[in-house]
Design a protein around this motif. Sequence first.
Motif, PDB file in Angstrom:
ATOM      1  N   ASP A  47      -2.425  -5.500  -3.973  1.00  0.00           N
ATOM      2  CA  ASP A  47      -2.473  -4.121  -3.882  1.00  0.00           C
ATOM      3  C   ASP A  47      -3.678  -3.628  -3.044  1.00  0.00           C
ATOM      4  O   ASP A  47      -4.823  -4.168  -3.159  1.00  0.00           O
ATOM      5  CB  ASP A  47      -2.067  -3.325  -5.203  1.00  0.00           C
ATOM      6  CG  ASP A  47      -2.115  -2.129  -4.943  1.00  0.00           C
ATOM      7  OD1 ASP A  47      -0.962  -1.627  -4.595  1.00  0.00           O
ATOM      8  OD2 ASP A  47      -2.751  -1.179  -5.405  1.00  0.00           O
ATOM      9  N   ASN A  63      -5.496   0.092  -1.940  1.00  0.00           N
ATOM     10  CA  ASN A  63      -5.470   1.506  -2.130  1.00  0.00           C
ATOM     11  C   ASN A  63      -6.841   1.950  -2.154  1.00  0.00           C
ATOM     12  O   ASN A  63      -7.885   1.699  -2.738  1.00  0.00           O
ATOM     13  CB  ASN A  63      -5.215   1.542  -3.713  1.00  0.00           C
ATOM     14  CG  ASN A  63      -4.845   3.246  -3.781  1.00  0.00           C
ATOM     15  OD1 ASN A  63      -4.628   3.921  -2.887  1.00  0.00           O
ATOM     16  ND2 ASN A  63      -4.637   3.605  -5.018  1.00  0.00           N
ATOM     17  N   SER A  76      -2.137   2.572  -9.750  1.00  0.00           N
ATOM     18  CA  SER A  76      -1.545   1.981  -8.242  1.00  0.00           C
ATOM     19  C   SER A  76      -0.358   1.398  -8.373  1.00  0.00           C
ATOM     20  O   SER A  76       0.303   1.060  -9.609  1.00  0.00           O
ATOM     21  CB  SER A  76      -2.685   1.309  -7.501  1.00  0.00           C
ATOM     22  OG  SER A  76      -2.402   1.404  -6.245  1.00  0.00           O
ATOM     23  N   THR A 120       0.849  -1.268  -0.146  1.00  0.00           N
ATOM     24  CA  THR A 120       0.129   0.027  -0.055  1.00  0.00           C
ATOM     25  C   THR A 120       0.933   1.059  -0.105  1.00  0.00           C
ATOM     26  O   THR A 120       2.016   1.200   0.229  1.00  0.00           O
ATOM     27  CB  THR A 120      -0.786   0.117   1.111  1.00  0.00           C
ATOM     28  OG1 THR A 120      -2.029   0.861   1.194  1.00  0.00           O
ATOM     29  CG2 THR A 120      -0.165   0.426   2.534  1.00  0.00           C
ATOM     30  N   HIS A 121       0.357   2.280  -0.442  1.00  0.00           N
ATOM     31  CA  HIS A 121       1.231   3.470  -0.481  1.00  0.00           C
ATOM     32  C   HIS A 121       0.947   4.646   0.972  1.00  0.00           C
ATOM     33  O   HIS A 121      -0.260   4.356   1.201  1.00  0.00           O
ATOM     34  CB  HIS A 121       1.037   4.212  -1.841  1.00  0.00           C
ATOM     35  CG  HIS A 121      -0.115   5.039  -1.914  1.00  0.00           C
ATOM     36  ND1 HIS A 121      -0.307   6.369  -1.524  1.00  0.00           N
ATOM     37  CD2 HIS A 121      -1.216   4.982  -2.440  1.00  0.00           C
ATOM     38  CE1 HIS A 121      -1.409   6.960  -1.709  1.00  0.00           C
ATOM     39  NE2 HIS A 121      -1.907   6.033  -2.350  1.00  0.00           N
ATOM     40  N   ASP A 123      -7.289   7.909   1.262  1.00  0.00           N
ATOM     41  CA  ASP A 123      -6.221   8.210   0.059  1.00  0.00           C
ATOM     42  C   ASP A 123      -4.710   8.330   0.583  1.00  0.00           C
ATOM     43  O   ASP A 123      -4.401   9.372   0.425  1.00  0.00           O
ATOM     44  CB  ASP A 123      -6.592   8.830  -1.051  1.00  0.00           C
ATOM     45  CG  ASP A 123      -5.485   8.687  -2.096  1.00  0.00           C
ATOM     46  OD1 ASP A 123      -4.659   7.598  -2.141  1.00  0.00           O
ATOM     47  OD2 ASP A 123      -5.396   9.306  -3.239  1.00  0.00           O
ATOM     48  N   ASN A 124      -3.977   7.599   1.476  1.00  0.00           N
ATOM     49  CA  ASN A 124      -4.479   6.035   1.569  1.00  0.00           C
ATOM     50  C   ASN A 124      -4.223   5.721   3.024  1.00  0.00           C
ATOM     51  O   ASN A 124      -3.606   4.774   3.236  1.00  0.00           O
ATOM     52  CB  ASN A 124      -3.382   5.408   0.513  1.00  0.00           C
ATOM     53  CG  ASN A 124      -3.784   4.104   0.554  1.00  0.00           C
ATOM     54  OD1 ASN A 124      -5.131   3.424   0.570  1.00  0.00           O
ATOM     55  ND2 ASN A 124      -2.710   3.224   0.268  1.00  0.00           N
TER      56      ASN A 124
END
Length: 398
Positions: A227, A229, A283, A155-156, A168-169
């Motif tokens: 992922d 997001n 993403s 994840t970011h 986000d996020n």
Amino acid sequence: MKPINFISGFAVTALLTLPYQVTASVDECGGVLSSDALPVLVDPSAILKHLQAIQDHADKGNGSRVAGSYGHNLTIGYIQDHLRSEGYYVEVQRFQGLMQIRSEANLIVGGQSIRAEPVAWSPNYTAEFIPIVPVNGPGCRAECGDEDNTLMVGTHTDSADSSAGINDNGSGIAALLEVASQLTKFKTNSKVKFAFWTASEPCQLGSRHWFDTTYTEERNKIRLYLDVNMIGSPNAALKVYDGNGTYFHNPGPSGSGMAEAVLADGFKIQGVSIKRAEISNRSDYAPFFEHQIPFAGLFSGADGIKTKEEFNIFGGEPDRPYDHNYHQAGDDLENINTTALLLNTKALAHAVGVYGRGFDGFPMKTRLGAGSRYAEPMKYSGVVGLAWVVYWLLSNTL
């Protein structure tokens, strides 16, 4: 143009170093059936606690957690401290680069001004007014199990420049931290790595840097990337990426469709329907796709518009954005759909449990020199452990 100096940013991987703790019956060969129990242990109060901490980081950083800023660095420190407190070995990878931090554009059509999102690094004749800043970023990861069979979950960590970035996020950060915490109660046969990327908002800089600086042999050990997001959008639609290409005709690498089905089962067990999300490379799964590594992921919508069909399935407001505060100052704690966030986190926990236990039936990766490819997969059965169903029923009656 005034440059902004960054202390640090990052992309994280972490390694579980403590012996697993037994809180359920144990199979002496494979450990606890994590795919059955892990989702039930997800604690909503712990998720909200993480979100509050992330909001606090933004408040101390003038309302933003843009990559490398003070607020972002507080989030980075929080992630490291939490993972280490759970027994993970945390590795931080630093990098430097340039990042465009403006998150809005002005589009004029027929004399009418329309709000738009700029394409990263898109040309602009007023470029001298767009701050371009150096990024000094680290990456961090958490892992355990068989190194040749690695599940990476990512994840970011950064927000847009004008936003606290709670959906986000922060939603993705909170979900990964909670799943990582609960995973310490189990033994895994696969190696599980949790990756927290930096500077994702402009072209996935953190995850791409990790790929550029990681040995091919290490990348070849990744069987699957998951992922996460924006999984708490206020007008959410529960979505899984279309890994098979059935809906949007852009399939992921072989195995992506199987992982899509596992995530879908994670929702089915909870009694909720899902839709598919288009693979758009917006993403951090994008570099995995480019390197032909199977991936799947969760997403509840950004600035797109909820359809009437999605309204009939998920409620909310039709013909309105999934997140009307996307990249805006309003993306704070009040911007979170806690129901969607919990459903997504449990679905993620289900998939981590399945692939943490092993990759039986998943396409085998064959290595050809420095490159690699995947053999054709066996069909995923879709059969889910009875224990997970029982656990879920109990969790909804207690």
